[in-house]
Design a protein around this motif. Sequence first.
Motif: not given
Length: 189
Positions: A34-47
Motif C-alpha cells: 500500500i505504501a509503495s504503490a501509493t508512493a509510485l502512483a504519486s510519483d508517476r502522477f505529479i511528484e
Amino acid sequence: PTPENYAAVINNLYKEKAPEVLKRYPGNNEQQVIASATALASDRFIEYSTWKWAELQRATGGQSVYRYLFSRPRPPQVGASDKASQGTLPPPLKGAAHSWEIEYALGNLATNKTYAWTPDDYKVSATMEDYFANFIKTGNPNGDDLPHWTANAKGKPVQVMNINVTSVLQPESEKHREQHKLLDQFYGK
C-alpha cells in the motif's frame, strides 16, 4: 493487495527494470504494498515531474529555487465522528494529499465549511500565506517570524521546507531522490 499482485503489476509496467523498481518501491507485505504503490502512483502522477522541473531549474535556470513539502493533513470533516461511528467514512489518509495546500496558501479555510478547521490549521495557513506573499513580492519567501528557507543552488544539497504546524527546513529525502532518479531513466529519454 498482495505482494504477488503488486509484483505482477510492476513486472508488467517495467519489464526488465522491475527488480530495480521493486528495490526502490518494495512490496513484501500488504502494508508495504500500500505504501509503495501509493508512493509510485504519486510519483508517476505529479511528484516526479515536479522534482524534475525543480532539478532542471536549479541546474540551468539562473534563479533561486525553493522547494516545499506540505505535510499538514486536513482535519476531520464536520460531523465525521458520527459518520465514523456508523462506518460510513473511509479511514483517514496519512499526511497530505496533492493540492490540499491550496486553500491554506490562499487563506480561505473559513470558506470551506466541510472541515473542522483548528487553530493549528489557521497557523499553517498564515505561514503559507506569508511565504507565498513574500515570494510573489520579492522572489524570496523569507520574512520576519518565518523559519528561514534556503534556496537550492546548483551543486549543493537540496533543502525542502516541510510546511506544517512547525515548519522546518530539511534535507531532501535520499529515498525520494533515489526513487526519482530511477524514474528519470524511464521519463528522461
